[in-house]
Design a protein around this motif. Structure first.
Motif, mmCIF file in Angstrom:
data_model
loop_
_atom_site.group_PDB
_atom_site.id
_atom_site.type_symbol
_atom_site.label_atom_id
_atom_site.label_comp_id
_atom_site.label_asym_id
_atom_site.label_seq_id
_atom_site.Cartn_x
_atom_site.Cartn_y
_atom_site.Cartn_z
ATOM 1 N N ASP A 13 41.093 51.684 36.815
ATOM 2 C CA ASP A 13 40.559 51.114 35.581
ATOM 3 C C ASP A 13 41.182 51.721 34.328
ATOM 4 N N LYS B 216 44.454 50.076 33.976
ATOM 5 C CA LYS B 216 44.272 48.640 33.714
ATOM 6 C C LYS B 216 43.868 48.387 32.252
ATOM 7 N N LYS B 217 42.978 49.216 31.713
ATOM 8 C CA LYS B 217 42.528 49.029 30.324
ATOM 9 C C LYS B 217 43.690 49.129 29.348
ATOM 10 N N PHE C 119 35.326 44.215 32.676
ATOM 11 C CA PHE C 119 34.809 45.347 31.900
ATOM 12 C C PHE C 119 33.679 44.946 30.946
#
Length: 444
Positions: A346, A349-350, A381
């Protein structure tokens, strides 16, 4: 020959024993000076010359040195005073006080009084006043988001850090902080605040003072001219701040200490700590993230590539490769690596989503398939990181205008404006929504 022999006999017969000794020890003999000869012959009394004054006890007293420490004085005269000049403008006054004489025993007297009359001004006995130890404080300034956690990391070798005072409406989270490692966690407020820290040695000596000026982040995000619609502000990479609300790591202290250093100093310190045996492998990885970002931002692509290849996370490798290609103005290679990075965790990915959207906005073109991929990844998210979701959806709403879907863009903006997000996110959504209405929805 007979005359020489006769002369020798007469010469030796005329010599006394003293003369023969003198001749034998001529090298070690000591001869009288002229003044000593005058004294011996008695002629010195006819010469008008002052005799030197010596500090001797007159012959009217019998003086005997016993153990070279005390004087045994048998006094036979009245009060005796002897004054002798001394070097440096001083006068030595020696007095002997009369004591009764006991014939049965020797009188040991220490009644010799010596007074030194110093003509020089007396010494100044005023105590020296020492200036107090002054510690020059180190002033620093940081910004925080109201209502969110932020940390202050102070790395001071050999010092024990303590929080002395705080002013303003920030709150110190004592239970989450670790002062022994220089890690202090706070919750941001809406006012300008300050925090003062002191550093002590183990012996309790104050050696450091830190004064932090803490301001709320009030500046609107993406403050750019209204006519520019294809720009985006990329949020700071999450690897730049790794200690928000998490356990303290040594790499956090190193990164925090780089704030006011020059670029060469930052790079030098990062390399030094990456090579240090005191760093864990996780800390070294985090420090390398920071180092690669500095190298890419300053166009040092050769060293950046060397460090990228040393990373253990394959997807983060793709993320940094994409950043490097973007900096080199190679958008196709950059997008290829961004798509590979979308498969990471994550945190990767962000960052990838925001940077991919920025690259598409900079290029001014995107296809519906790519846009659908970005929107699907962003919706993951909506619960775990609402502000990240909102920022990404604002970018996606702007990208919908490139495929002429104005009403989808309008719906996204309106949903963000009506949602519960941070002040900066709401300001950004309203700004681009107003641009959409002006350029398309209300265009006459």
């Amino acid at each position: 020959m007979r005359g020489i022999f006769l002369f020798s006999v007469i010469f030796f017969l005329s010599c006394t024993q003293e003369h023969l000794l003198l001749l034998k020890n001529i090298q070690s003999a000591q001869f009288l000076s002229f003044e000593q000869m005058l004294d011996e012959t008695g002629y010195s009394q006819y010469i008008n010359r002052p005799k030197p004054v010596t500090n001797q006890i007159p012959l009217t007293a019998d003086v005997m040195t016993t153990n070279q420490v005390s004087l045994v004085v048998i006094l036979k005269t009245n009060f005796i005073t002897n004054t002798t000049p001394a070097p440096g403008g001083q006068t030595v006054l020696t007095q002997i006080i009369k004591q009764p004489v006991d014939s049965a025993k020797t009188v040991q007297s220490n009644k010799i009084i010596t007074q030194i009359q110093n003509k020089k001004p007396p010494a100044d006995n005023t105590p020296i006043i020492k200036e107090p130890l002054i510690i020059s404080p180190v002033y620093k300034s940081i910004e925080m988001i109201p209502g969110e956690e932020f940390s202050i990391n102070i790395f001071e070798k050999g010092a024990i850090l303590t929080l002395k005072t705080i002013e303003g409406d920030i709150k110190f989270l004592k239970e989450k902080s670790n002062p022994s490692d220089g890690f202090f966690l706070f919750i941001g407020g809406s006012q300008n605040s300050s925090a003062i820290f002191h550093g002590y040695t183990k012996a309790g000596k104050l050696i450091k003072k830190y004064i932090y000026s803490i301001k709320p982040l009030n500046t609107p995000v993406n403050a750019i001219p209204q006519q520019t619609t294809n720009q985006i502000i990329i949020s700071p990479p999450s690897d730049a701040f790794t200690n928000k609300g998490t356990a303290f790591q040594l790499s956090d202290a190193v990164i925090s200490s780089l704030q006011y250093l020059s670029l060469p100093e930052k790079i030098k310190i990062l390399y030094k700590n990456i090579d240090s045996s005191e760093m864990t492998s996780a800390d070294k990885e985090l420090l390398r993230y920071h180092l690669i970002s500095l190298l890419i931002d300053n166009y040092n692509f050769k060293d950046a590539l060397i460090n990228i290849n040393l990373l253990s996370d394959q997807y983060r490798k793709s993320l940094y490769m994409a950043r490097m290609y973007d900096k080199q103005k190679k958008p196709l290679e950059a997008l290829k690596n961004y798509y590979a990075a979308l498969n990471g965790d994550d945190s990767v990915k962000k960052e990838t989503l925001i940077e991919m959207e920025a690259l598409y906005l900079k290029q001014g073109d995107i296809d519906a398939g790519a846009l659908g991929k970005l929107e699907a990844e962003t919706k993951r998210f909506i619960q775990s990181d609402p502000d990240l979701y909102a920022r990404s959806m604002i970018n996606i709403a702007r990208l919908y205008q490139y495929i002429h879907d104005i009403y989808r863009s309008k719906d996204i903006f309106e949903s963000i404006i009506k949602g519960s997000y941070s002040k900066n996110v709401l300001q950004e959504a309203k700004k681009y929504y107003d641009e959409l209405k002006k350029n398309f929805l209300e265009y006459q």
